[in-house]
Design a protein around this motif. Structure first.
Motif, PDB file in Angstrom:
ATOM      1  N   VAL A  29       0.837  -1.200   0.000  1.00 46.31           N
ATOM      2  CA  VAL A  29       0.000   0.000   0.000  1.00 46.31           C
ATOM      3  C   VAL A  29       0.875   1.254   0.000  1.00 46.31           C
ATOM      4  O   VAL A  29       0.544   2.243  -0.657  1.00 46.31           O
ATOM      5  N   GLU A  68       0.542   4.165  -2.584  1.00 44.14           N
ATOM      6  CA  GLU A  68       0.221   5.542  -2.171  1.00 44.14           C
ATOM      7  C   GLU A  68       1.292   6.526  -2.617  1.00 44.14           C
ATOM      8  O   GLU A  68       0.982   7.668  -2.960  1.00 44.14           O
ATOM      9  N   SER A  86      -7.180   1.815  -0.118  1.00 42.24           N
ATOM     10  CA  SER A  86      -6.319   2.961  -0.379  1.00 42.24           C
ATOM     11  C   SER A  86      -6.826   3.776  -1.568  1.00 42.24           C
ATOM     12  O   SER A  86      -6.877   5.008  -1.514  1.00 42.24           O
ATOM     13  N   ARG A 119      -7.813   7.587  -1.141  1.00 42.02           N
ATOM     14  CA  ARG A 119      -6.881   8.598  -1.639  1.00 42.02           C
ATOM     15  C   ARG A 119      -7.294   9.235  -2.958  1.00 42.02           C
ATOM     16  O   ARG A 119      -6.635  10.157  -3.421  1.00 42.02           O
TER      17      ARG A 119
END
Ligand SMILES: NC(=O)C1=CN([C@@H]2O[C@H](COP(=O)(O)OP(=O)(O)OC[C@H]3O[C@@H](n4cnc5c(N)ncnc54)[C@H](O)[C@@H]3O)[C@@H](O)[C@H]2O)[C@@H](O)CC1
Ligand SMILES: Nc1ncnc2c1ncn2[C@@H]1O[C@H](COP(=O)(O)OP(=O)(O)O)[C@@H](O)[C@H]1O
Ligand SMILES: [K+]
Length: 501
Positions: free
Chosen positions: A297, A301, A330, A334
């Motif tokens: 992750v 990210e 995520s 995001r």
């Protein structure tokens, strides 16, 4: 274009409004219905030597009496079969009285070579499975091989679901009125109609409150205006950047198919995010499509922060474990307000044990989300909405969209798209050649490619399905999934010529 699709119930309300508004009453509409059917029969089946008209007890039978009378007035031979008299005082009873042909009972029905069968047993009012003597006559017609023209719907096919309720006719021509019903476009009803004619019977267009219509046939007219246009000063990132998450070393092809779909749908840049152990296999097969490592992750990210993609595909070949679930969380967390996410295949299955968590995250996310399940995957996320004999695919998909907060693409020969706000579209241009491994992966990429170019989720899903099906249709026999992205330029250029400014 008249793309609205009305349930039998909605059509009944349009009929009532039309009668209230006048000038035609129910009998007048029935006369017009019979007239358009008779005209279609005489035009399409000019060689028929006679007509066997089967009339049921309701208004569908009423239309049949009108057709029988009009055919007799044309001087052709007509035999009429009915078992139950229409209700006293009904429009059908009036049509029955005006018809000069004396009905025989169903048991007297004999097929006649080179004659044609007119099916006016049941239409919108089909309320229970067709059994007994009606089923027997349908079977006799089937074995006779005589052509069948069905009024409104092939009797036995549910106008709501497109599924047969008991026995049902296979028609050569179906003439319906004003607008298509779901049963004309959902399978197997679509094939059971044969050729479908939608006829005008004098119901004013203003009778339909278009703003209340929530179901359409999927056609470019629905979403053409929302198709991305590439401005003269575009650069690759302004055209949209799609991230596609790849699976491990032995399951990378699905992500590359999606990536290729996104690129051909017009995204200016596409990046495959690959586990370290699959970087070299992906690298060997990617050229214009970029590649970046993302096992964790944190790596995902970092990429999202660096590059801010406007679309992503998660699922094809991704695996159903924790990496996929954490990537989904995520991406939903995001994604910027313009982010378009497509969750397909493994990204759907990964949440089979806990769909509510996925739905809560989707609803809380700033991203627009499209889920693209086939029936198997759909059942995993939406228990209780599985396919059942009397349930409509449109309503199942609509309910799933409301439950999940995502646009749902329920795939199949009659793919249905629904949005959480209740809009739904039924796709009709797909061919069986699309039933090939990887075809769905390409579709997820196409939809993400369109969303990355700021097309809203429902429109992007509708456009993606149509373009994908059209690519398959134009290619035809021998299609494999790799061919689909490569057909898109031809489909886009022929269907949506560019305005050069
Ligand atoms: N103003 C209108 O409402 C118009 C209606 N039209 C026609 O009217 C039709 C709808 O008429 P209705 O609502 O009377 O419905 P239908 O004629 O389709 O069928 C209803 C009748 O069939 C019986 N029935 C239903 N399923 C059965 C089964 N499986 N076995 C045995 N009996 C069964 C019902 O008890 C009822 O008597 C449309 O499909 C269309 O053809 C047209 O005449 C145009 C105008
Ligand atoms: N018989 C069919 N007729 C038309 N389209 C079909 C048919 N079968 C499958 N499709 C389409 O092909 C695609 C298959 O997707 P999917 O089931 O996810 O396959 P895969 O996982 O192999 O990519 C979907 O878009 C679906 O609508
Ligand atoms: K019918």
């Amino acid at each position: 274009m008249r793309l609205e699709i009305l349930t039998p119930e909605e059509m009944g309300s349009v009929d009532r409004k039309a009668v209230d508004a006048g000038p035609l009453d129910g009998y007048g509409l029935m006369q017009n219905a019979g007239a358009v059917v008779a005209a279609a029969i005489l035009e399409r089946f000019a060689e028929a030597e006679g007509f066997l008209v089967l009339c049921g007890p309701g208004n569908n039978g009423g239309d049949g009496y009108v057709v029988a009378r009009l055919l007799v007035e044309r001087g052709v031979q007509v035999r009429l079969f009915a078992e139950t008299e229409p209700a006293a005082g009904s429009d059908a009873a009036r049509a029955r009285r005006a018809c000069p042909v004396e009905p025989k009972s169903y048991s007297e029905f004999e097929p006649v070579e080179r004659w044609l069968v007119v099916d006016a047993l049941f239409g919108a009012g089909l309320s229970k499975p067709v059994e007994g003597r009606e089923a027997a006559i349908i079977e006799r017609v089937r074995t006779s091989g005589l052509p069948v023209v069905s009024i409104d719907l092939p009797s036995g096919v549910s106008g709501l679901t497109g599924k047969p309720l008991g026995a049902a006719f296979q028609a050569d021509l179906t003439v319906t009125f004003f607008r298509k019903k779901p049963g004309h476009v959902l399978v197997p009803g679509r094939q059971m109609c044969g050729e479908l004619l939608v006829a005008d019977i004098g119901i004013a267009e203003t009778t339909l409150n278009r703003a209340e219509c929530k179901t359409w046939e999927n056609h470019p007219a629905l979403w053409r205006a929302a198709l991305p246009e590439i401005g003269i000063s575009a650069h690759k990132y302004s055209r949209g950047h799609v991230a596609v998450i790849s699976g491990g070393a032995t399951s990378t092809g699905a992500a590359r198919l999606a990536a290729r779909g996104a690129a051909r749908a017009g995204a200016g840049a596409v990046t495959v995010l690959s586990p370290a152990n699959a970087l070299s296999v992906n690298a060997m097969h990617l050229t214009s499509i970029m590649l970046r490592r993302a096992d964790t992750v944190e790596e995902l990210e970092a990429f999202l922060s660096d590059r801010g993609p406007s679309g992503a595909v998660l699922g094809p070949g991704a695996g159903t474990g924790e990496r996929t679930r954490s990537f989904a969380r995520s991406l939903l967390d995001r994604a910027g307000a313009a982010g378009g996410l497509v969750f397909d295949a493994d990204a759907i299955t990964a949440f089979r044990g806990d769909p509510e968590t996925l739905f809560a995250m989707i609803k809380a996310s700033a991203a627009q989300v499209v889920l693209t399940p086939h029936e198997g995957e759909f059942g995993r996320l939406f228990p209780g909405l599985e396919d059942a004999p009397e349930v409509s695919k449109v309503e199942r998909t609509r309910e799933a969209a409301m439950r999940s907060g995502a646009a749902i693409v329920l795939k199949g020969p009659d793919t249905v798209v629904a949005a959480p706000d209740g809009r739904a579209a039924i796709n009709v241009n797909a061919t069986q050649h699309l039933a090939t491994a990887g075809s769905g992966d390409v579709l997820s990429g196409i939809i993400a490619g369109l969303m990355a170019q700021t097309m809203p989720a429902f429109e992007a899903a509708c456009a993606g399905i149509w373009l994908h099906a059209e690519a398959g249709r134009v290619f035809g026999r021998g299609l494999i999934a790799e061919d689909l992205p490569e057909m898109l330029p031809q489909v886009l250029q022929s269907q949506f010529p560019e305005h050069v400014r």
